[in-house]
Every structure is written in structure tokens, then in C-alpha cells.
Design an enzyme around this catalytic site. Structure first.
Site, PDB file in Angstrom:
ATOM      1  N   ARG A  36      31.210  51.486  27.276  1.00 51.55           N
ATOM      2  CA  ARG A  36      31.913  52.727  27.699  1.00 51.55           C
ATOM      3  C   ARG A  36      31.883  53.803  26.598  1.00 51.55           C
ATOM      4  O   ARG A  36      32.155  54.940  27.145  1.00 51.55           O
ATOM      5  CB  ARG A  36      33.423  52.312  28.020  1.00 51.55           C
ATOM      6  N   LYS A 199      36.839  39.483  50.314  1.00 50.65           N
ATOM      7  CA  LYS A 199      37.728  39.936  51.427  1.00 50.65           C
ATOM      8  C   LYS A 199      37.533  41.092  52.082  1.00 50.65           C
ATOM      9  O   LYS A 199      37.188  42.096  52.026  1.00 50.65           O
ATOM     10  CB  LYS A 199      39.275  39.878  51.127  1.00 50.65           C
ATOM     11  N   GLY A 352      32.869  46.810  41.013  1.00 48.64           N
ATOM     12  CA  GLY A 352      32.712  45.971  39.639  1.00 48.64           C
ATOM     13  C   GLY A 352      31.909  44.579  39.616  1.00 48.64           C
ATOM     14  O   GLY A 352      30.787  44.544  38.717  1.00 48.64           O
ATOM     15  N   GLY A 375      37.586  50.524  41.276  1.00 47.09           N
ATOM     16  CA  GLY A 375      38.551  51.094  42.096  1.00 47.09           C
ATOM     17  C   GLY A 375      38.131  52.288  42.495  1.00 47.09           C
ATOM     18  O   GLY A 375      38.371  52.988  43.702  1.00 47.09           O
TER      19      GLY A 375
HETATM   20  P1  ADP Z   1      32.871  44.298  44.105  1.00 41.45           P
HETATM   21  O1  ADP Z   1      33.782  43.859  42.625  1.00 41.45           O
HETATM   22  O2  ADP Z   1      31.692  44.493  43.797  1.00 41.45           O
HETATM   23  O3  ADP Z   1      33.954  45.285  45.001  1.00 41.45           O
HETATM   24  P2  ADP Z   1      34.321  42.067  45.172  1.00 41.45           P
HETATM   25  O4  ADP Z   1      35.378  42.053  44.071  1.00 41.45           O
HETATM   26  O5  ADP Z   1      34.922  42.411  46.606  1.00 41.45           O
HETATM   27  O6  ADP Z   1      32.833  42.704  44.959  1.00 41.45           O
HETATM   28  O7  ADP Z   1      33.808  40.885  45.628  1.00 41.45           O
HETATM   29  C1  ADP Z   1      33.197  39.818  44.560  1.00 41.45           C
HETATM   30  C2  ADP Z   1      33.658  38.226  44.825  1.00 41.45           C
HETATM   31  O8  ADP Z   1      33.291  37.918  46.196  1.00 41.45           O
HETATM   32  C3  ADP Z   1      32.809  37.491  43.790  1.00 41.45           C
HETATM   33  O9  ADP Z   1      33.846  37.137  42.799  1.00 41.45           O
HETATM   34  C4  ADP Z   1      32.183  36.535  44.751  1.00 41.45           C
HETATM   35  O10 ADP Z   1      32.309  35.255  44.168  1.00 41.45           O
HETATM   36  C5  ADP Z   1      33.188  36.576  46.023  1.00 41.45           C
HETATM   37  N1  ADP Z   1      32.498  35.998  47.091  1.00 41.45           N
HETATM   38  C6  ADP Z   1      31.117  36.355  47.732  1.00 41.45           C
HETATM   39  N2  ADP Z   1      31.074  35.857  48.701  1.00 41.45           N
HETATM   40  C7  ADP Z   1      31.864  34.798  48.691  1.00 41.45           C
HETATM   41  C8  ADP Z   1      32.035  33.674  49.566  1.00 41.45           C
HETATM   42  N3  ADP Z   1      31.166  33.395  50.440  1.00 41.45           N
HETATM   43  N4  ADP Z   1      33.089  32.965  49.425  1.00 41.45           N
HETATM   44  C9  ADP Z   1      33.856  32.951  48.455  1.00 41.45           C
HETATM   45  N5  ADP Z   1      33.980  34.137  47.980  1.00 41.45           N
HETATM   46  C10 ADP Z   1      32.685  35.060  47.655  1.00 41.45           C
HETATM   47 MG    MG Z   2      35.624  42.995  42.361  1.00 43.37          MG
END
Ligand code: ADP
Ligand code: MG
Length: 395
Positions: A36, A199, A352, A375
Site C-alpha cells: 500500500r 454468502k 479482497g 468494501g
Molecule cells: P471477496 O473478498 O472476493 O469479495 P468473499 O469474501 O465474498 O469474496 O468470499 C470469499 C470466501 O468464500 C472465501 O473465504 C472462500 O473460502 C469462501 N467460499 C467460496 N466457496 C465456498 C463454498 N463452497 N463453501 C464455503 N465457503 C466458500
Molecule cells: Mg472477503
């Protein structure tokens, strides 16, 4: 178009720059990753070389509105000075701004660089307190927004100061706004969004907004099981966002109404437990065993998704396709990352974990843009006006 630091004549002008120096520190307060800080160097160097008096400010960690030594920006001042090969005046005050700081800033010569103490030593920062904003603004003539990671927050240093000073963007923000807004608002088509992650709840607003824009929507990751449920499929022990099954059903319907092609995985890699040592099985989506959980998209889905990516001109990707932190369940995410790297489409990655994944797989320099603000990039994709971006003056 937003004004940038290139639209200002900086000779003798005080540039008050909001940076994101929120770097990780170890127990001995040594910086473990200075990405950063490095990312902000082009803006800092440009300002200094063009004769500005440069006053940098940032938060670090969560000192919760009080001075705490372990959250001091002192290590950042040292690293900055090393990287720039130039002395940095660290205006260390527990109050962030006080008479001593004002005096020190007054002594800066053209091209000099100063750094204030951690903005979150003051509780007024996160409250966007007008008096604190005014005190900060008093240190500069022009406010430079360079912290994308906090641009979705209306804090004193990210938005409040702009009530008292004209605001322009630094190079980092300019890049973020350009790539994110071009991809979302004026995409070359076909335009595909790939959504994943744990989620549905976290991503509903993003999906709703993108359904107005994309030609194809791909859903993977943990959220796919909530969609499966909405389709009446059995999902065994897979992660389920029970409260949002109806929302998922609604999104499927909206996609249909809007003529957006919705691609859901047709197979999944299942595991007996949430562990890299678990027994695994690849099954079609109609055949998820009762006692197993879906951890990744399967090979047929990889084929389906990557061939869609081959035809795309613009791709926005947010959220891993599986539990990529475990090597057995990283294939889906890796395949998407690799398809984006091979494609000559405009590829923008937000979030992230998605950014971490693409870096981990070594494709970071083969995509168009990786957003640095988790975010903030999500809120951008939701179509929201970010307070820290809204304050930047238009050209
Ligand atoms: P980002 O940070 O890119 O926005 P998220 O924080 O929404 O992504 O999601 C990332 C998390 O989702 C990871 O820690 C990953 O392990 C989890 N994940 C992905 N697929 C599954 C799954 N099938 N079951 C449980 N967790 C999952
Ligand atoms: Mg995330």
C-alpha cells in the site's frame, strides 16, 4: 471526468493527501507488507517533484479514537523515507493536529514531505466531525484523495475536509474510478459478471445492480448453493444462506425478465468435511450426497464458465468459485483466474479474497485491473455513490 493532480499547478501549494497506509505490522511493529505504501509513491513523487508541500495522512488499524503506540504511523514514516530516498518529516502528535503540527507544516519548503500521526487517534475522524475536518483542512490548500480503501466511508479525512478545500484525485483513485466505472457503465460487450464468495447476503445489491448491465451472469462459490436451493435441488451439508433463498429465486427471475443469461455450476466438488484432508467426490448438481458439502465448482462447470469468458469483451469478477484457501478446492477459482489471464478482454477484479486469489495464482499482472478496496469496490459495483469519490471535483 474527475479532476486529478495533473489539473493543478502545484508550485508552492500545500497538498493534503489522504493515503491508505493501513499496512500489516508484526509483534515488533515491523511492516510485513508495504504494497500500500508503494502504491502511493507515484502520486507522492509527482506532487513533490512539481513543487508542492506534501502533507500525507492515513489511518492504521483500529486504535478506536485514542492514541496507542502500537498503531503509530512511525514505521510508515521510516519506510516511506527509505522508498523515496528522501527525509520525511513525521509530525507526530497524539492529537494528530495541534499548534506544534501547524508550526512544523509551516516550515515545509516546496517539495518537502510530511506525515501526520494516525488519524484514528482522534474519535472525531470516524465521526466525520466538522471541527476536526476543518483543522485538517487548515494544513493544506488542495485535498488529494488517494485512499480507495476508505472511499466508501464518510470520515473527516475522506470526505469532511472537502467541505473546506477543493478536492482532486491522486493516481490510484483515478485508476480505480476509470476501470471500475468504464467496466460497469460503458462496457464493451459481451459483458460478463462472475460472482462468488461465501454468502448471497453480501452480494445481493451487487448482483441486482449488475443484472441491469451484463449480458451474462455467472454464479459460483458458496452462494451457488442458495441458488440451488431456490431451484429445488438438494444441497447436502453445503453452506446455505437460508434467509436468502427467496432472494436468490427472485434474482433468477429478474435475470430471466431482463434477458440476462444466468450460468450456474452444473457440477460440484464435494467434501465429507470442511477440510483439505476430507474425502472428496465430483458430482452433478442433482446428485449432491446428503452427508457431503460442496466446496468448489466441478470440471464441467469450469468448462462452461471458461468458454463463456473466451467470448467476453469485458469481465467483472468478484468472489472466489470455491474454498480456494484449501488446495483441493482451489481449481475452480484458479481456472477462472487463468481464463481471465489468457483472454484479451478487459478484466476487473474487485473484492479482497478474489484479489488475493489472483495474486496467489500468479496472474495479477495479466488482468486489466485489480481493485485495492474490498468494501469500496463492492459498493462501487452496487452502483452507490462513494462519499470519498463524490467529493472530487469534476473537470
Ligand atoms: P471477496 O473478498 O472476493 O469479495 P468473499 O469474501 O465474498 O469474496 O468470499 C470469499 C470466501 O468464500 C472465501 O473465504 C472462500 O473460502 C469462501 N467460499 C467460496 N466457496 C465456498 C463454498 N463452497 N463453501 C464455503 N465457503 C466458500
Ligand atoms: Mg472477503
Amino acid at each position: 471526468m474527475k479532476k486529478t493532480i495533473k489539473d493543478v499547478d502545484w508550485k508552492g501549494v500545500r497538498a493534503l493527501v489522504r493515503c491508505d497506509f493501513n499496512v500489516p505490522l508484526d509483534d515488533e511493529l515491523l511492516i510485513t507488507d508495504d504494497t500500500r505504501i508503494r502504491a502511493a509513491l507515484p502520486t507522492i513523487e509527482y506532487l513533490s517533484e512539481h513543487g508542492a508541500k506534501v502533507i500525507l495522512m492515513s489511518h492504521l488499524g483500529r486504535p478506536k479514537g485514542e492514541p496507542k503506540e502500537e498503531f503509530s504511523l512511525a514505521p510508515v514514516a521510516v519506510r516511506l523515507s527509505d522508498l523515496l530516498d528522501k527525509p520525511i518529516m513525521f509530525a507526530a502528535s497524539d492529537d494528530v493536529v495541534d499548534e506544534g503540527v501547524v508550526d512544523a507544516i509551516e516550515k515545509l519548503e516546496d517539495g518537502d514531505i510530511a506525515l501526520l500521526e494516525n488519524l484514528r487517534f482522534r474519535k472525531e475522524e470516524e465521526k466525520n466531525d466538522p471541527e476536526f475536518s476543518k483543522a485538517l483542512a487548515g494544513l493544506g490548500d488542495v485535498f488529494v484523495q488517494e485512499a480507495f480503501g476508505t472511499a466508501h466511508r464518510a470520515h473527516a479525512s475522506t470526505a469532511g475536509v472537502a467541505d473546506y478545500l477543493p478536492c482532486v484525485s491522486g493516481f490510484l483513485i483515478e485508476k480505480e474510478v476509470k476501470f471500475l466505472s468504464e467496466a460497469v457503465n460503458t462496457p464493451e460487450r459481451p459483458f460478463i459478471a462472475i460472482m462468488g464468495g461465501a454468502k448471497v447476503a453480501d452480494k445481493i445489491l451487487v448482483i441486482e445492480n449488475l443484472l441491469n448491465k451484463v449480458d451474462t451472469l455467472i454464479i459460483g462459490g458458496g452462494m451457488m448453493f442458495t441458488f440451488y436451493k431456490a431451484m429445488g435441488l438438494e444441497i447436502g451439508k453445503s453452506i446455505l444462506d437460508e434467509e436468502h433463498v427467496d432472494v436468490a429465486a427472485g434474482l433468477i427471475k429478474t435475470a430471466e425478465e431482463k434477458g440476462v443469461k444466468l450460468l450456474l455450476p452444473v457440477d460440484t466438488v464435494c467434501a465429507s468435511e470442511f477440510s483439505n484432508d476430507a474425502k472428496t467426490a465430483v458430482v452433478d448438481r442433482e446428485a449432491i450426497p446428503e452427508d457431503m458439502m460442496g466446496m468448489d465448482i466441478g470440471p464441467k462447470s469450469i468448462e462452461l464458465f471458461t468458454s463463456a469468458i473466451k467470448d467476453a469483451k469485458t469481465v467483472v469478477w468478484n468472489g472466489p468459485m470455491g474454498v480456494f484457501e484449501m488446495s483441493k478446492f482451489a481449481e475452480g477459482t484458479k481456472a477462472i483466474a487463468s481464463a481471465l489471464a489468457e483472454s484479451d478482454c478487459i478484466s476487473v477484479i474487485g473484492g479482497g479474497d478474489s484479489a488475493a486469489a489472483i495474486e496467489q495464482f500468479g496472474f495479477a499482472d495479466k488482468v486489466t485491473h485489480i481493485s485495492t478496496g474490498g468494501g469500496a469496490s463492492l459498493e462501487f459495483l452496487e452502483g452507490k455513490d462513494l462519499p470519498g469519490i463524490a467529493v472530487i471535483q469534476d473537470k
